[in-house]
Design a protein around this motif. Sequence first.
Motif, mmCIF file in Angstrom:
data_model
loop_
_atom_site.group_PDB
_atom_site.id
_atom_site.type_symbol
_atom_site.label_atom_id
_atom_site.label_comp_id
_atom_site.label_asym_id
_atom_site.label_seq_id
_atom_site.Cartn_x
_atom_site.Cartn_y
_atom_site.Cartn_z
ATOM 1 N N ASN A 1 0.854 -1.190 0.000
ATOM 2 C CA ASN A 1 0.000 0.000 0.000
ATOM 3 C C ASN A 1 0.884 1.232 0.000
ATOM 4 O OD1 ASN A 1 -2.736 -0.430 0.070
ATOM 5 N ND2 ASN A 1 -2.715 -0.958 2.247
ATOM 6 N N ILE A 2 0.859 1.969 -1.105
ATOM 7 C CA ILE A 2 1.631 3.214 -1.150
ATOM 8 C C ILE A 2 0.652 4.374 -1.024
ATOM 9 C CG2 ILE A 2 3.143 4.673 -2.561
ATOM 10 C CD1 ILE A 2 4.042 2.099 -4.027
ATOM 11 N N VAL A 3 0.871 5.209 -0.027
ATOM 12 C CA VAL A 3 -0.019 6.356 0.158
ATOM 13 C C VAL A 3 0.781 7.644 -0.074
ATOM 14 C CG1 VAL A 3 -1.446 7.620 1.827
ATOM 15 C CG2 VAL A 3 -1.549 5.116 1.749
ATOM 16 N N ILE A 4 0.231 8.506 -0.914
ATOM 17 C CA ILE A 4 0.882 9.788 -1.219
ATOM 18 C C ILE A 4 0.004 10.904 -0.649
ATOM 19 C CG2 ILE A 4 1.691 11.305 -3.087
ATOM 20 C CD1 ILE A 4 1.729 8.735 -4.893
ATOM 21 N N LEU A 5 0.589 11.757 0.174
ATOM 22 C CA LEU A 5 -0.193 12.846 0.792
ATOM 23 C C LEU A 5 0.092 14.170 0.106
ATOM 24 C CD1 LEU A 5 0.355 11.983 4.585
ATOM 25 C CD2 LEU A 5 -1.400 11.120 2.997
ATOM 26 N N GLY A 6 -0.963 14.779 -0.431
ATOM 27 C CA GLY A 6 -0.831 16.077 -1.098
ATOM 28 C C GLY A 6 -0.701 15.893 -2.598
ATOM 29 N N ALA A 7 -1.494 16.668 -3.338
ATOM 30 C CA ALA A 7 -1.397 16.628 -4.805
ATOM 31 C C ALA A 7 -0.894 17.962 -5.320
ATOM 32 C CB ALA A 7 -2.743 16.267 -5.429
ATOM 33 N N GLY A 8 0.176 18.463 -4.696
ATOM 34 C CA GLY A 8 0.894 19.625 -5.234
ATOM 35 C C GLY A 8 1.948 19.106 -6.197
ATOM 36 N N TYR A 9 2.957 19.931 -6.447
ATOM 37 C CA TYR A 9 4.008 19.504 -7.384
ATOM 38 C C TYR A 9 4.606 18.155 -6.971
ATOM 39 C CZ TYR A 9 3.870 24.188 -9.268
ATOM 40 O OH TYR A 9 3.455 25.348 -9.858
ATOM 41 N N GLY A 10 4.968 18.069 -5.672
ATOM 42 C CA GLY A 10 5.643 16.863 -5.200
ATOM 43 C C GLY A 10 4.748 15.639 -5.273
ATOM 44 N N GLY A 11 3.527 15.764 -4.727
ATOM 45 C CA GLY A 11 2.628 14.611 -4.639
ATOM 46 C C GLY A 11 2.125 14.159 -5.999
ATOM 47 N N ILE A 12 1.654 15.100 -6.796
ATOM 48 C CA ILE A 12 1.021 14.675 -8.059
ATOM 49 C C ILE A 12 2.084 14.148 -9.026
ATOM 50 C CG2 ILE A 12 0.954 16.760 -9.524
ATOM 51 C CD1 ILE A 12 -2.174 15.873 -9.744
ATOM 52 N N MET A 13 3.282 14.717 -8.957
ATOM 53 C CA MET A 13 4.330 14.229 -9.867
ATOM 54 C C MET A 13 4.809 12.841 -9.431
ATOM 55 S SD MET A 13 5.608 14.841 -12.682
ATOM 56 C CE MET A 13 5.564 16.482 -13.282
ATOM 57 N N THR A 14 4.818 12.571 -8.123
ATOM 58 C CA THR A 14 5.158 11.218 -7.668
ATOM 59 C C THR A 14 4.116 10.235 -8.219
ATOM 60 O OG1 THR A 14 6.035 12.126 -5.602
ATOM 61 C CG2 THR A 14 5.629 9.769 -5.642
ATOM 62 N N ALA A 15 2.838 10.603 -8.085
ATOM 63 C CA ALA A 15 1.768 9.723 -8.560
ATOM 64 C C ALA A 15 1.859 9.528 -10.072
ATOM 65 C CB ALA A 15 0.414 10.316 -8.184
ATOM 66 N N SER A 16 2.076 10.630 -10.770
ATOM 67 C CA SER A 16 2.107 10.577 -12.223
ATOM 68 C C SER A 16 3.254 9.696 -12.731
ATOM 69 C CB SER A 16 2.232 12.017 -12.728
ATOM 70 O OG SER A 16 2.500 12.053 -14.083
ATOM 71 N N LYS A 17 4.397 9.787 -12.077
ATOM 72 C CA LYS A 17 5.538 8.958 -12.495
ATOM 73 C C LYS A 17 5.327 7.501 -12.079
ATOM 74 C CE LYS A 17 7.973 11.909 -14.588
ATOM 75 N NZ LYS A 17 8.330 11.821 -15.980
ATOM 76 N N LEU A 18 4.774 7.296 -10.881
ATOM 77 C CA LEU A 18 4.568 5.908 -10.407
ATOM 78 C C LEU A 18 3.582 5.166 -11.297
ATOM 79 C CD1 LEU A 18 4.351 5.827 -6.506
ATOM 80 C CD2 LEU A 18 6.004 4.657 -7.980
ATOM 81 N N GLN A 19 2.585 5.869 -11.786
ATOM 82 C CA GLN A 19 1.579 5.181 -12.617
ATOM 83 C C GLN A 19 2.187 4.700 -13.932
ATOM 84 O OE1 GLN A 19 -1.508 8.138 -12.918
ATOM 85 N NE2 GLN A 19 -0.670 9.075 -14.757
ATOM 86 N N LYS A 20 3.304 5.330 -14.319
ATOM 87 C CA LYS A 20 3.976 4.880 -15.544
ATOM 88 C C LYS A 20 4.962 3.761 -15.228
ATOM 89 C CE LYS A 20 3.456 9.295 -17.863
ATOM 90 N NZ LYS A 20 3.649 10.539 -17.094
ATOM 91 N N LYS A 21 5.504 3.752 -14.026
ATOM 92 C CA LYS A 21 6.561 2.800 -13.691
ATOM 93 C C LYS A 21 6.023 1.483 -13.140
ATOM 94 C CE LYS A 21 9.926 6.390 -12.545
ATOM 95 N NZ LYS A 21 11.132 6.073 -13.318
ATOM 96 N N LEU A 22 4.820 1.506 -12.558
ATOM 97 C CA LEU A 22 4.273 0.300 -11.924
ATOM 98 C C LEU A 22 2.948 -0.087 -12.571
ATOM 99 C CD1 LEU A 22 4.834 1.130 -8.121
ATOM 100 C CD2 LEU A 22 6.288 -0.276 -9.606
ATOM 101 N N SER A 23 2.642 -1.367 -12.527
ATOM 102 C CA SER A 23 1.322 -1.782 -13.012
ATOM 103 C C SER A 23 0.396 -1.904 -11.804
ATOM 104 C CB SER A 23 1.433 -3.119 -13.743
ATOM 105 O OG SER A 23 1.482 -4.148 -12.794
ATOM 106 N N ALA A 24 -0.898 -1.988 -12.088
ATOM 107 C CA ALA A 24 -1.872 -2.051 -10.997
ATOM 108 C C ALA A 24 -1.628 -3.287 -10.128
ATOM 109 C CB ALA A 24 -3.285 -2.051 -11.567
ATOM 110 N N ASP A 25 -0.985 -4.323 -10.670
ATOM 111 C CA ASP A 25 -0.711 -5.534 -9.883
ATOM 112 C C ASP A 25 0.483 -5.363 -8.943
ATOM 113 O OD1 ASP A 25 -2.734 -6.772 -11.210
ATOM 114 O OD2 ASP A 25 -1.411 -7.619 -12.769
ATOM 115 N N ASP A 26 1.309 -4.350 -9.224
ATOM 116 C CA ASP A 26 2.529 -4.180 -8.419
ATOM 117 C C ASP A 26 2.251 -3.564 -7.052
ATOM 118 O OD1 ASP A 26 4.305 -5.098 -10.359
ATOM 119 O OD2 ASP A 26 4.431 -3.139 -11.331
#
Length: 406
Positions: free
Chosen positions: A5-30
């Motif tokens: 379970n990866i939880v990201i707090l805040g969707a500012g530059y730091g949070g949303i860019m972490t999410a945006s990059k992770l969605q490209k690097k990991l699959s939903a099964d990971d």
Amino acid sequence: LNRPNIVILGAGYGGIMTASKLQKKLSADDANITLVNKHSYHYQTTWLHENAAGTLHHDRTRMEVNSVIDTNKINFVQEAVTGIDPENKKVSLENGELSYDYLVIGLGFEAATFGIQGLLENAFTINDINSARLIRQHIEYNFAKYNNEKDKKQERLNLVVGGAGFTGIEFVGELANRVPELCKEYDVPRENVRIINVEAAPTALPGFDPELVEYAMNSLEARGVEFKIGAMIKEVTADKLVYEQDEEIEEVPTNTVVWAAGVRGNKLVEDAGFESNRGRTPVREDLRPNGYDDVFIVGDCALVMNEETERPYPPTAQIAIQEAEHTAENMKRIVQGNDHLEPFTPNIQGTVASLGNNDAMGVIFDDKKIYGWSATAMKKIIDNRYLLKLGGVGLVLKKGKLNFFK
Ligand code: FAD
Ligand code: NAD
């Protein structure tokens, strides 16, 4: 771990860019990835001074989180975080709780008010869409009110900005462009309005290239900005600002003080028990705080030392974005069972500050100074580049700054 379970707090530059990059690097099964943010939208903090002055509508600055993340891979929770419990790996929300295996904290900044009397109660700060919209409306209300009172009150037309750091300078630049429009709209003579920028240090933009500082001040003064330099703000009330300059106490009658004189990390991070240095948490070279291998901190809540200068890197969007990209890569390694995490070093590509919509100045490529139109264009390119990274060409076309001649 099985699907951590990866939880990201805040969707500012730091949070949303972490999410945006992770969605490209990991699959939903990971992994199970959850992004938590108190608003349904992401906003570009670096444009908020324009929203506050009224030179750019706030809808240009914000975008729905769900429109820029892949909701098949990221679970978006619109909630306010109320606490972080790193010992029990839990995050409390206004309406619930989340458990995590790995946490990324990107909760951004708050105004540092240094205990100045009356500041919290009476000054405005440029923090988010709501606070920026409030400043715009407050200024407009005071212009409107001015001609509706028998005894005309100068404090309604004295706009005071505390701090001539980059935020203060960029904000007075917008005000300098906006005030003539407001004067026309509300039938107020331009010469009746004052824009005053109060700075405690012996110069505006302390630490920045003196030639560029001079350029900025000349540009702003030519448009009617008054600087009070070496002037320490001491107190703010509902109708005045008090500062000390040359050992004299001075007062400016004003209903509008916008405090842009310093930021600190979100208090929730300090409250969670992480070490704190003036409101920011020192992190190791992989951006994890001491003693916690399952927590990463990105953006303004993290304090990263510059080993060369032995001073912390300033809290900037530029660094927040790089930290996010870096953290996504390290998180991928963890999820894939690789425990070698890469150390983070910021790659500072320059600093460019706007002085209203038609002037700017800055340094790029280490030491190239730019001014005027080329700096204004560069600032737009930097902003558009971020949008391109986050949402591709579509987002640039929708939200970007595409007019390079205005
Ligand atoms: P933020 O971008 O502030 O994002 C934090 C997010 O967390 C927000 O979406 C917020 O809604 C959310 N949040 C906060 N509290 C909670 C909670 N309790 N629960 C849930 N969500 C929460 N830097 C540059 O590099 N270049 C510039 O040109 C520049 N211009 C700037 C202009 C202005 C007017 C200002 C104020 C700052 C500027 N900066 C600039 C600095 C830059 O904006 C910050 O360094 C950057 O925003 C930090 O990113 P962040 O992700 O840490 O925080
Ligand atoms: P800052 O800390 O950089 O500047 C605050 C200013 O307020 C300082 O000059 C300080 O001397 C002054 N000050 C502090 N207390 C005072 C007092 N009592 N009275 C009068 N003046 C006082 O804060 P900021 O400008 O909000 O910037 C925050 C971060 O965001 C920085 O890292 C900055 O680099 C970044 N930023 C970057 C840009 C850009 O790159 N274009 C634009 C805005 C902000």
